[in-house]
Design a protein around this motif. Structure first.
Motif, PDB file in Angstrom:
ATOM      1  N   THR A 592       0.880  -1.176   0.000  1.00 41.16           N
ATOM      2  CA  THR A 592       0.000   0.000   0.000  1.00 41.16           C
ATOM      3  C   THR A 592       0.914   1.222   0.000  1.00 41.16           C
ATOM      4  N   ASP A 594       1.708   3.266   2.156  1.00 40.86           N
ATOM      5  CA  ASP A 594       2.571   3.518   3.314  1.00 40.86           C
ATOM      6  C   ASP A 594       3.120   2.269   3.991  1.00 40.86           C
ATOM      7  N   ARG A 595       2.874   1.090   3.415  1.00 40.38           N
ATOM      8  CA  ARG A 595       3.555  -0.061   3.994  1.00 40.38           C
ATOM      9  C   ARG A 595       3.568  -1.256   3.054  1.00 40.38           C
ATOM     10  N   THR A 597       3.576  -5.594   3.343  1.00 32.09           N
ATOM     11  CA  THR A 597       3.355  -6.704   4.268  1.00 32.09           C
ATOM     12  C   THR A 597       3.785  -7.998   3.594  1.00 32.09           C
ATOM     13  N   LEU A 624       4.769  -6.652   8.838  1.00 31.07           N
ATOM     14  CA  LEU A 624       4.385  -5.338   8.310  1.00 31.07           C
ATOM     15  C   LEU A 624       5.581  -4.399   8.372  1.00 31.07           C
ATOM     16  N   VAL A 625       5.894  -3.759   7.269  1.00 32.66           N
ATOM     17  CA  VAL A 625       7.002  -2.805   7.273  1.00 32.66           C
ATOM     18  C   VAL A 625       6.501  -1.476   6.737  1.00 32.66           C
ATOM     19  N   PRO A 626       6.627  -0.434   7.534  1.00 30.04           N
ATOM     20  CA  PRO A 626       6.176   0.873   7.037  1.00 30.04           C
ATOM     21  C   PRO A 626       7.079   1.389   5.920  1.00 30.04           C
ATOM     22  N   LEU A 627       6.490   2.119   4.981  1.00 35.09           N
ATOM     23  CA  LEU A 627       7.244   2.688   3.869  1.00 35.09           C
ATOM     24  C   LEU A 627       7.144   4.197   3.912  1.00 35.09           C
TER      25      LEU A 627
END
Lengths: 664, 664
Positions: A592, A594-595, A597, A624-627
Motif C-alpha cells: 500500500t 505507506d507499507r 506486508t 508489516l514494514v512501514p514505507l
C-alpha cells in the motif's frame, strides 16, 4: 471437452446443430488472398500445405485425423467424439475429409425438451520419428479415460487446477482507473493457457492462440516467462527449460555450422533447428545463449533447485559459456574482452560490436557456468570428474571463462555519461520521431532495414533490458542516465518493450511513464494496440505485465535468488498484492502507499531486503514494514530527443534526421 | 555465320552431319542434379524455366524460336538457317521443339567430293514491351542482308574490324617468362567478345561466355572495363554508359524505396531493377552510384567529350550526388560528413560506417557533379536554366554537395599510419591466413558471413582500390603503408582483386608482388585459377589485366584526363607497348628498361607528365624520354600479418585468430 445445450421454448421446431473440427491452416480462405504487403510478424502464409494428411478414420462415431508437418515432419493426431443427450427425435450424419470432420444433428425439437451435445477432443503430437497411428491411438486412450471419469469430474479437476493457479499466480491491484485489475487477470489467464500444457514442447510466442510467427519459439520464454513461472509455478519453469536441454545437441551442431565451439541455440525454432531466414536479425542474436543460461539460473536461484543447475542444466551452462569464450577475443594492452558482430534485442540495429546487453549477459553466463562447475567439483568430486570427462572440460578452460568475464568490454561513453547500446551506436544520427507521421509506424513495415540501421532508434528495450536483468552492475544514477537517453528514442514497435521500459522507469523515478508503459503492456491485446492481436496474443508481453507489476511497481529484485524490495506503487493505485519465491519458500507481498506486508505461505521462509534493511519472513504472522514514500517522482519525459546529463542533447552532441520520402 | 566442311578421302562412306540450336538454359542435364552445395558465383540453377517459349516456326528451311524470360519478361528471338554445298546425294531432315532446332544431313559421300554446311544464325532481343514476332522478323531481315552480302564479305568485314581493334587495343609485351603475351592477347580478345556488341544492354560479368551470375550486370563495367574502353574504343565506352543512363528512372525509384533522394543504381541487375537477394552484400554497396559517376567522368575526360558529360550524363551525376548528400550527415563540432551503413567493394565486411572507398568515391561524385553543373551554367546559361528546372536543381543544393565533399570523413588511424577500410575495421581480430588450410578457401564457401565479418580479412581490394582510383588524394608513403597493411590480409577470393593489388604494388615498390598479382589476373581463366572458369570468363579481371599493364607497369595515371607516367617495367620484361587517349588524341607508348617513347597516332596531341616533367607529344615524330630506373624495388612481402610502420604488427596492435572447426 465442451458442451452445448439448446432448448426450444414455445413450440416445436426443427433444430440443426453442427459440430466441426477443421484444419484451418490449410484452408485457402479469401481473406488470405486479400493480404497486401508483407508483415514479418504474421504467419508467412505458406504457399504449400503445412499439415500433410496421414490418416483419417471414423471408429464408433469418433473421428480421428493424423498429420505430419511438411518441413519438419512433426506428428500430430486429433480425435473428436460427441455425446448427445436429448429426448427429441434426432438424425445424425457425419462427414470427413482430410481437413474437416463434421457431425450434424437434425433434431425435431419439442418445446421444453433440451438438446445437449458434448464434444470431446484429444490431441497428441510427437517428433518426426513418431508413428502417426500411435499418436491417434493415444488420443483414443485419452478420450476413453476422460469419458470414464466423466464430465463433472473433469470440470471439477479443471476448477481445482485453476483455483490453485490463481492462488499462486494472481496479482491483485486496486487502481483508481477502471479495467486495470481485469486486464491483469486477462494477461495471467493467457499465461496459464500458454504455459500450463506446453509439456516440454516450448512456449510459442503466441501460445496456442494464433498462427503469428508460425508458432515458433524465441527468447520470449526465457526472458519474459521463466521469471514469472519460477516465482509462481516453478515446476512449469523447470519443464519449460528442459525443452532447451533436449535441444542441446542441435545447438552444438549449429555452433559448428557457425564455426564456434560450444552450443548456439537457434534464435527461432520449432524443432531445435534454426528457422530464422534473415541472419542479421536471427542467428546474429547470439544473446539467446546467455538468455537461456540466465533463465536456468533464475529458476534454480529462486526455487533453491541447485540440483537442477548442477545436473540437467550444467551441460547447457558449459556449452554456452564455451561459445562466448570462443567467440570473443582479448585485445589491446589492457587485454579487454570483445564480442563482435552480434545483434542485441533491439532489431533496429544489427550486427554490431560489443552490444551492451549481449556483453553483460555473456558475462553472467560465463560467471555462472564457472561457478556451477566449481560448485559441483567441491560438492561432488566424483560426479565432477565424470562430467568433466564427458564434456571434455578442464579447470584451465573454466578459469578462462572467468578471465573473459572479468575482462568483458562494457561500452561506456564518459562524456555523455551513458552506456552506448553498442560501440558505434552514439555515432549515428537520431531518428526524428517527433516528425515521423503516425502512419509510418511501426518503422519496420515502412522503411528498409538499411535505412533504419543508419539511425539511433530502437524497436525495443535493449540497454534498458540490461539495466533490468543485470541491474546489479549499474548504479541508480547510471540507470537513470541510460533510461533518459534511450526512452525518448525507443519506438516500442515490439510489444516486448513497454513492460521493460515500465520497470526501469519505475526504478529511476519516472512514475508517470512507468504507469503509461505498463498500461501499454497490459492492454496490448485487449485494446489491440499493435493492431495484430488477430494473429495471436502477445504472450511475452503478458509475462512482462507480471514482471512490471512485481519487479516494476513491487520493486522486487532477485539477483542470485536473493530478494530485495524498493517499492514503487503508482500514485493512482492503493493496493498491490503478489506472490514470489524466496529460495523455494512462497511468500505473499501486499503493498500500500505507506507499507508493505509479507506473509509466508509455504516453506521455512527467510530474509528479504527492503531498501537496504533485512526483514525476516518466518512463521505464520504477517510482517508489516512501514514505507516512507514510493521513491522519486520526476516530471515526465517529453519529446524524442535523448537526454544527456538531464537535458535534451544538443545538435553538437547528436544530430537528428529523417529519411527522405519513405517507401509506401 | 560458321561453316563446316567434310571430305571423305579414300572411299565412299555414309556421313551424317547434325546442326543443332539448343536452349541449354532450360535443359535439365544430369550434371545439374549432381551439384552439391551452393556457390553464389554460379548461376543459381533456376527451379523453373527461364525462357518461356513464345513461338517456333520453320520458314523456307529457316528455324525461328521466340522466348520471353520468365521473371523480367525480356524478349528474345533467334533464327538459324543452313546452306549446303555438295555434289553428293543428300537427304535432309529437320526437327523442332520449343528448345531445340536440329537439321540432319545424311550424305552418301563419294571420295574426294566435299560437303560444306554453312550455318547462319541471327539473334534479336528487346525489353518486356517488345513483340516476339517482330523480334523474329528482325532476325530474318538480318539473315537476308547477310546472305545477300555473302560469306566472304562478312568474313572480310570481321577481319577488318578485328584488325582495327588490335591496332587500338593491343598491348605488346616482351617477357622472359613464356606465355605472357599470349595470355594478354587472350584477355584482350575476351574483352572484344564481351564489349563489342553489348549495344546498350550492359556488359554481363561473364560477357557472353557463360551463365555465371545469371548474366547480370554489376559495377565491373564501370570500374574495370570503361577505363580500357575509354582509352581504346571510346565510342564503346559511351555506348556502355548509355545503358546506365537508360536505367536512371528505375534507379530513382530504387532510391525512393530506400528512402533516399536522387537515384540509387542496382548493385546487380538485368533490366534496371535490383536483382541482388542479400542486401548486405548487394544494395548496401551504394558505391555503385559513385562508380558510375566515376566512369562517366573518366570517359569524358580522356575522350574530351564534355558534351556527353553536360548533356546525357548530367542527370546521372546530379541524381547520384543527391543520393550522397541526402544519405550522409554532418556531425560534431567540426561538422564532418559521415556515410553510414554501407558495404564497400570488399564483401568480407558488410554494412559498415565510413568505408574509405565509398567516402572517397562519393566525394569525387559530389565534386564532379557540382563542377559539371557549374560548367554548364557558365557555358550555356539557357540550357542550364532548363536543366535546373527539369531536375529541380538550385545553386544552394549544388554548393551543399561541395560542402559535403569538403567535410567528407576520411578515416585515418594516426598511430598505425594507415587508412582503416572502415571506422571499425582495425578493431577486429586478424584472420589467421597463415594457418588456414588451402581447402578452406575461398572463405565464402566455407564460413558463415557472420564469422567472416568478425575478422580483418579481405575478399578483395577495397582501400587498395581507393588508392588507385582516387590516388591523387594520397601521398606515396600513405599508399605504401596502406598496401603493406592490406596486402597480407587480402585473400583475393574475388578475381577483381589481383589486378588492383598489382597496380598499387608496382606504384609503391613491391615489384615482385606486382608481377605475381598480375600473373594471377592474366591466367585466372587460362589456368582456371579460381576453378570456376566453366561458369564463364572473368571479364572484369580481363579488363583489369589491361589496367595492370597500363596503369601498373606503364605507371600511367589519368586523373581528370590529365595523363602522367611513372613507369614500373618488371625486371623480367624488356618491352611494353600500349595505346592511350590524351583528351581525345590517340597516343602509343613504348616502354623499355631505360626509356619510354610516345608516338602520336591520331589527333592534335598534347602534354603528358613523366615523373613530374612535362612532355609535349605533338607532330609525327616519336618522343623518346630516357628513364633512370623503374622505381623502388622492395624485398617482397611474406606472411599474412599486416605491416605497420614497415614491420609486422605486434600482438598488442592486432590479435590474430581463426574460427573453430569450420563447417564442412
Amino acid at each position: 471437452m465442451m458442451s452445448y445445450s439448446v432448448t426450444v421454448l414455445d413450440e416445436a421446431a426443427a433444430v440443426v446443430m453442427v459440430s466441426e473440427l477443421r484444419n484451418r491452416q490449410d484452408e485457402v480462405p479469401e481473406a488470405k488472398a486479400q493480404v497486401v504487403g508483407f508483415d514479418p510478424r504474421k504467419a508467412a502464409g505458406f504457399e504449400n500445405r503445412v499439415l500433410l494428411s496421414q490418416l483419417q478414420y471414423e471408429e464408433q462415431g469418433r473421428m480421428s485425423f493424423g498429420y505430419r508437418t511438411a518441413q519438419s515432419g512433426l506428428g500430430l493426431a486429433v480425435t473428436v467424439d460427441h455425446e448427445l443427450f436429448t429426448e427429441n427425435a434426432v438424425s445424425v450424419e457425419s462427414r470427413m475429409t482430410a481437413d474437416l470432420g463434421r457431425r450434424t444433428y437434425r433434431v425435431r425439437a419439442e418445446a421444453g425438451r433440451p438438446i445437449m451435445v458434448v464434444k470431446w477432443a484429444a490431441y497428441a503430437d510427437g517428433p518426426a520419428t513418431s508413428d502417426i497411428a500411435n499418436l491417434a491411438a493415444m488420443t483414443h486412450l485419452v478420450l476413453d479415460d476422460a469419458q470414464v471419469v466423466g464430465r463433472e469430474v473433469l470440470i471439477e479437476e479443471q476448477q481445482e487446477w485453476l483455483a490453485d493457479y490463481w492462488e499462486k499466480a494472481d496479482v491483485e491491484v486496486v487502481a483508481s482507473t477502471p479495467g486495470v485489475q481485469q486486464a491483469v487477470r486477462w494477461c495471467l489467464f493467457e499465461l496459464a493457457q500458454a504455459t500450463a500444457r506446453a509439456e516440454g514442447r516450448g512456449i510459442g510466442v503466441k501460445g496456442v492462440s494464433g498462427a503469428g510467427y508460425e508458432g515458433h519459439y524465441f527468447w520470449d520464454t526465457e526472458v519474459y516467462l521463466v521469471p514469472f513461472l519460477a516465482h509462481t509455478y516453478p515446476f512449469l519453469a523447470r519443464r519449460t527449460l528442459r525443452f532447451r536441454i533436449a535441444m542441446l545437441d542441435a545447438a552444438r551442431a549449429r555452433a559448428r555450422a557457425l564455426s564456434q565451439r560450444g552450443a548456439l541455440f537457434p534464435w527461432r525454432t520449432i524443432n531445435g533447428s534454426e528457422a530464422s531466414a534473415y541472419f542479421a536479425a536471427g542467428t546474429a542474436q547470439y544473446h539467446i545463449d546467455a538468455d537461456i543460461a540466465f533463465a536456468m539460473c533464475k529458476y534454480a536461484d529462486v526455487s533453491d533447485d541447485l540440483n537442477f543447475l548442477l545436473t540437467e542444466a550444467l551441460p547447457v551452462l558449459v556449452e554456452t559459456a564455451r561459445l562466448w569464450a570462443d567467440m570473443g577475443f582479448f585485445r589491446g594492452a589492457e587485454r579487454s574482452f570483445h564480442i563482435h558482430s552480434v545483434t542485441g534485442p533491439d532489431e533496429y540495429s544489427a550486427v554490431v560490436n560489443n552490444n551492451l546487453y549481449t556483453n553483460l549477459m555473456a558475462r553472467l553466463n560465463l560467471r555462472r557456468a564457472a561457478q556451477a562447475v566449481f560448485t559441483l567439483a567441491e560438492l561432488d568430486p566424483g560426479r565432477y570428474a565424470e562430467v568433466a570427462a564427458t564434456l571434455d572440460l578442464t579447470e584451465t578452460e573454466v578459469t578462462g571463462w572467468q578471465e573473459a568475464a572479468s575482462a568483458m568490454t562494457i561500452p561506456y561513453h564518459e562524456w555523455f555519461g551513458v552506456h552506448p547500446q553498442d560501440e558505434d551506436f552514439l555515432n549515428r544520427e537520431v531518428w526524428d520521431l517527433d516528425n515521423t507521421p503516425q502512419e509510418k509506424l511501426p518503422l519496420l513495415l515502412h522503411y528498409h532495414p538499411l535505412v533504419i540501421y543508419r539511425f539511433q532508434v530502437l524497436k525495443q528495450a535493449d540497454a534498458i533490458l540490461a539495466l533490468f536483468l543485470a541491474g546489479e552492475e549499474f548504479t541508480t544514477e547510471q540507470k537513470r542516465a541510460d533510461y533518459e537517453y534511450y526512452e525518448p528514442i525507443t519506438t516500442g514497435d515490439s510489444t516486448l518493450s513497454a513492460v521493460v521500459q515500465s520497470i526501469i522507469a519505475a526504478e529511476v523515478g519516472y512514475q508517470a511513464r512507468a504507469l503509461e508503459s505498463f498500461m501499454e503492456g497490459a492492454f496490448v491485446d485487449l485494446a489491440d494496440l499493435h493492431r495484430n492481436t488477430g494473429d495471436g496474443v502477445h504472450i511475452a508481453s503478458a509475462g512482462g505485465v507480471w514482471n512490471a507489476l512485481v519487479y516494476g511497481f513491487g520493486g522486487m529484485r532477485d539477483y542470485n535468488g536473493d530478494i530485495s524490495f524498493d517499492p514503487r506503487l503508482p500514485q493512482e493505485w492503493s493496493y498491490l498484492r503478489f506472490g514470489f519465491a524466496l529460495h523455494g519458500s512462497r511468500i505473499r507481498a501486499e503493498l500500500t502507499p505507506d507499507r508493505i506486508t509479507f506473509t509466508l505461505e509455504d516453506g521455512p521462509g527467510g530474509i528479504v531486503t527492503l531498501r537496504g534493511q533485512e526483514i525476516e519472513v518466518i512463521g505464520s504472522d504477517p510482517v508489516l514494514v512501514p514505507l516512507f514514500g514510493q521513491g522519486l517522482n520526476l516530471p515526465t519525459l517529453t519529446g524524442h530527443v535523448p537526454l544527456v546529463h538531464g537535458r535534451p542533447a544538443t545538435p553538437e552532441e547528436v544530430t537528428v534526421g529523417l529519411p527522405s520520402e519513405p517507401v509506401e
